[in-house]
Design an enzyme around this catalytic site. Structure first.
Site, PDB file in Angstrom:
ATOM      1  N   CYS A 339       0.654  -1.133   0.027  1.00  0.00           N
ATOM      2  CA  CYS A 339       0.178   0.368   0.214  1.00  0.00           C
ATOM      3  C   CYS A 339       0.778   1.129   0.018  1.00  0.00           C
ATOM      4  O   CYS A 339       1.047   1.727   1.093  1.00  0.00           O
ATOM      5  CB  CYS A 339      -1.228  -0.131   0.421  1.00  0.00           C
ATOM      6  N   ALA A 340       1.451   2.168  -1.234  1.00  0.00           N
ATOM      7  CA  ALA A 340       2.228   2.476  -1.203  1.00  0.00           C
ATOM      8  C   ALA A 340       2.478   3.884  -0.940  1.00  0.00           C
ATOM      9  O   ALA A 340       3.389   4.777  -0.728  1.00  0.00           O
ATOM     10  CB  ALA A 340       3.851   1.431  -2.008  1.00  0.00           C
ATOM     11  N   GLY A 343       4.488   7.345  -1.218  1.00  0.00           N
ATOM     12  CA  GLY A 343       5.511   6.883  -1.529  1.00  0.00           C
ATOM     13  C   GLY A 343       6.706   6.940  -0.869  1.00  0.00           C
ATOM     14  O   GLY A 343       8.082   7.250  -1.513  1.00  0.00           O
ATOM     15  N   GLY A 344       6.448   7.824   0.490  1.00  0.00           N
ATOM     16  CA  GLY A 344       7.595   7.713   1.518  1.00  0.00           C
ATOM     17  C   GLY A 344       9.077   6.843   1.554  1.00  0.00           C
ATOM     18  O   GLY A 344      10.063   7.033   1.646  1.00  0.00           O
ATOM     19  N   LYS A 345       7.787   5.844   2.069  1.00  0.00           N
ATOM     20  CA  LYS A 345       8.242   3.935   2.147  1.00  0.00           C
ATOM     21  C   LYS A 345       8.646   3.917   2.040  1.00  0.00           C
ATOM     22  O   LYS A 345       9.908   3.462   1.476  1.00  0.00           O
ATOM     23  CB  LYS A 345       7.665   3.261   3.263  1.00  0.00           C
ATOM     24  N   ASP A 502       2.073  -1.579   5.109  1.00  0.00           N
ATOM     25  CA  ASP A 502       2.069  -0.677   5.688  1.00  0.00           C
ATOM     26  C   ASP A 502       0.314  -0.133   5.480  1.00  0.00           C
ATOM     27  O   ASP A 502      -0.063   0.383   4.073  1.00  0.00           O
ATOM     28  CB  ASP A 502       2.409   0.948   5.141  1.00  0.00           C
ATOM     29  N   CYS A 553      -0.675   3.491  11.407  1.00  0.00           N
ATOM     30  CA  CYS A 553      -0.753   4.801  11.678  1.00  0.00           C
ATOM     31  C   CYS A 553      -1.707   5.051  13.075  1.00  0.00           C
ATOM     32  O   CYS A 553      -2.041   6.417  13.294  1.00  0.00           O
ATOM     33  CB  CYS A 553      -0.605   6.214  10.813  1.00  0.00           C
TER      34      CYS A 553
END
Length: 637
Positions: A339-340, A343-345, A502, A553
């Site tokens: 679940c990108a 795109g931070g991770k 995530d 989160c």
């Protein structure tokens, strides 16, 4: 173990029905301040009180209603260094006067350098604090001069910059903000200040450093002209007669400064700052976008790095950065980010791999997939491949491909369009920025593109709602300048070395948060069921000997520790693995019995130190976050 019903002995304070004091009884300093009380569903509050303890949960609620005291910046080490970025940020801070005067001190080159090097005494104070709490030595390592300890708040200046002190994270830079500040709103008896009421989402964005945009304004005092100084307060959802929540304010309402004003008592202690209007009252409610109030006197002052050093830095929450490290990606591996978006991770993983290997990033929204592509290009990363794919359908069915050795079973190419070619904004991951602000930005950009930037035009409410939907859901396929994204039918089982999930969640760890009453016990349990289905997909995709990292989160143990319990009980070949670096605290041990008899099991003794739970009320001052890492053994065992 106490039952949940033992905890529900009285109506929670946030749902108190006591009559609010009249203006004659209330000190103006009690009204014109920021001291929010986060509202929860009573059953959810009892559930969290059982999980954390009533006093601890009260501290968490208070922390969630306020922003973190710093901005966390991840440096793209393939393009720059933390030292170079710090030097550039100091120059930017000085040029924009963000830190020119702090507590009467000029931010000169010499004391700016001193701020970077400072922290010895602060770390010593934190060490004593941690010893007092008997924390594990590994948890005593904090990040330089950004611990939110009361004894240190006054010693840290706005604009201070420091490298992260956690092992392996010296490429992470912290920029200190300040607050809460006491603001003089100019209240006089029978002469209240001119005022603007904004929506809750707009207020949350303002607390993070945004301006007040036109669509976020709900009501305004009469006779407000351009340049007037106004107090800004927020209207938070209130319980309705139908059992739901809502804001009963008609947009454009005139405020008289009287008790008869909408939400007069409910707005006590919900003033988020002061600013100058950028247009008259009439203009605010006629315009479709633009800045309505320039917030020049804020309760919380956080440095803004909008469109700063693009490609060199990325604004990201510390736990999200730690998540990429927990995955421990290696060069030449094949890794899946399920679940990108945004795109931070994904980009953090690619940088840790030094852009060597293959990172597959998927999301079910084609516009979000395009955002990941844009971010990867902006950061100069080439090992990232993106697909449009629902994570619930990530495993390819055998009848959909004749060649099961193909990592991606079937791919189609679909035209996707973009609103503009501008680089994506620096944003805190999963930070739900104000929809109103985005809609205003979009409307403003459209006016400029059409040559109407300086014209005063009327836009209907229908068009405003349309812009808000477009900014929330992304531009449609027919609105843009071109772009393509590949669709995937899924991937072969056992085809990835490592998988990051995530997972979409209740997001109850994000801050600042001014309202949480919409979540119920049933909705929280539904989130958990959804996440288990995604985790089932991740288990099938990772090879024996591989690694799965699961993160959320949220502070909800049903989406965190309960998922770990499900994983370990369902898949005997999975085992919890230690994580490095370790910045968060231990997980929750125990269980909870719901009123329908269902028992939700969490961690068992000995497992709590193998996960990381980030507590918003801890000295680290992060969002609420959870990370679990699993080693995958032989699946045929």
């Amino acid at each position: 173990m106490r039952k949940a019903r033992d905890l529900v002995k009285s109506v929670p304070r946030s749902f108190s029905t006591a009559r609010s004091p009249t203006p004659a009884q209330m000190d103006p300093s009690d009204r014109y301040c920021y001291n929010p009380v986060l509202r929860w569903n009573p059953q959810v509050e009892a559930y969290f009180s059982k999980a954390y303890g009533p006093h601890h949960f009260s501290r968490i609620s208070q922390a969630l209603a306020r922003p973190s005291c710093y901005s966390c910046i991840r440096v793209n080490t393939l393009k720059s260094t933390s030292d170079a970025v710090i030097e550039k940020l100091l120059a930017i801070i000085q040029e924009t006067e963000l830190g020119n005067t702090v507590d009467g001190m000029h931010l000169s080159e010499s004391n700016a350098t001193a701020k970077i090097d400072m922290g010895g005494n602060l770390k010593s104070s934190l060490r004593e604090y941690n010893n007092h709490l008997n924390l594990d030595e590994q948890k005593k390592v904090a990040f330089g001069n950004f611990e939110q300890l009361d004894s240190q708040k006054k010693s840290l200046e706005t604009g201070s910059i420091s490298k992260c002190q956690l092992p392996g994270l010296d490429y992470v830079v912290f920029v200190r903000g300040s607050g809460p500040h006491t603001i003089e709103y100019g209240y006089e008896i029978d002469k209240p200040p001119k005022e603007v009421i904004v929506s809750r989402k707009c207020a949350e964005a303002v607390l993070r450093g945004a301006q007040v945009y036109v669509p976020g304004v709900l009501a305004c005092s009469s006779h407000v002209e351009k340049g007037d100084v106004v107090a800004v307060s927020v209207a938070v959802e209130q319980p309705g007669t139908d059992g739901g929540w809502g804001v009963g304010i008609t947009r454009g309402t005139v405020l008289q400064g009287q008790q008869t004003d909408p939400y007069h008592f409910e707005r006590n202690a919900l003033y988020i700052g002061q600013g100058a209007t950028m247009m008259s009252r009439a203009g605010i409610f006629r315009a479709s976008g633009g800045i309505a109030v320039d917030m020049n006197n804020r309760v919380f002052k956080l440095p803004s790095f909008h469109d700063v050093l693009e490609g060199e830095i990325f604004l990201q929450n510390l736990p999200s950065i730690v998540t990429a490290h927990a995955l421990d990606p290696q060069q030449d591996e094949r890794i899946l980010d399920m679940c990108a978006a945004p795109g931070g991770k994904t980009t953090a993983i690619a940088i840790l791999m030094k852009d060597q290997g293959e990172v597959i990033a998927v999301d079910r929204s084609h516009n979000k997939v395009m955002d990941i592509q844009k971010l990867a290009a902006e950061m100069g990363l080439h090992c990232i491949t993106t697909y449009k794919l629902d994570a619930l359908k990530a495993v390819c069915r055998s009848n959909e491909s004749n060649d099961m050795t193909t990592p991606s079973c079937r791919k189609d190419t679909e035209g996707v369009t973009l609103q503009s070619s501008d680089s994506p904004r620096l944003q805190m991951e999963k930070n739900q920025c104000s929809t109103e602000a985005f809609a205003a930005d979009f409307a403003c950009q459209e006016n400029v593109i059409n040559g109407e930037g300086n014209q005063s035009t009327y836009t209907s409410k229908a068009d405003i709602r349309k812009n808000i939907r477009r900014m929330r859901n992304g531009p449609g396929r027919n609105q843009g300048m071109g772009g393509r994204v590949e669709k995937s039918k899924g991937f072969s089982p056992n085809s990835f070395d490592r998988v990051l999930l995530d997972a979409p969640c209740s997001a109850l760890g994000l801050r600042p948060r001014l309202f949480a009453g919409e979540e119920t016990i049933e909705s929280l349990r539904n989130h958990a069921r959804y996440q288990r289905r995604m985790f089932d997909q991740a288990v099938q995709l990772v090879r024996p000997g591989g690694v799965i990292v699961y993160s959320t989160c949220t502070i909800n143990p049903g989406e965190n520790e309960a998922l770990v319990r499900y994983a370990l009980d369902t898949y005997k070949f999975l085992s919890l693995a230690s994580q490095h670096p370790r910045a968060g605290g231990p997980g929750l041990v125990g269980c909870f019995q719901f009123s329908d008899g269902y028992t939700e099991e969490w961690l068992r003794p000995g497992e709590e130190e193998l996960v990381q739970r980030f507590d918003p009320s801890s000295p680290l001052d992060t969002i609420g976050f959870f990370i679990a890492k699993f080693n995958v053994g032989p699946k045929d065992a």
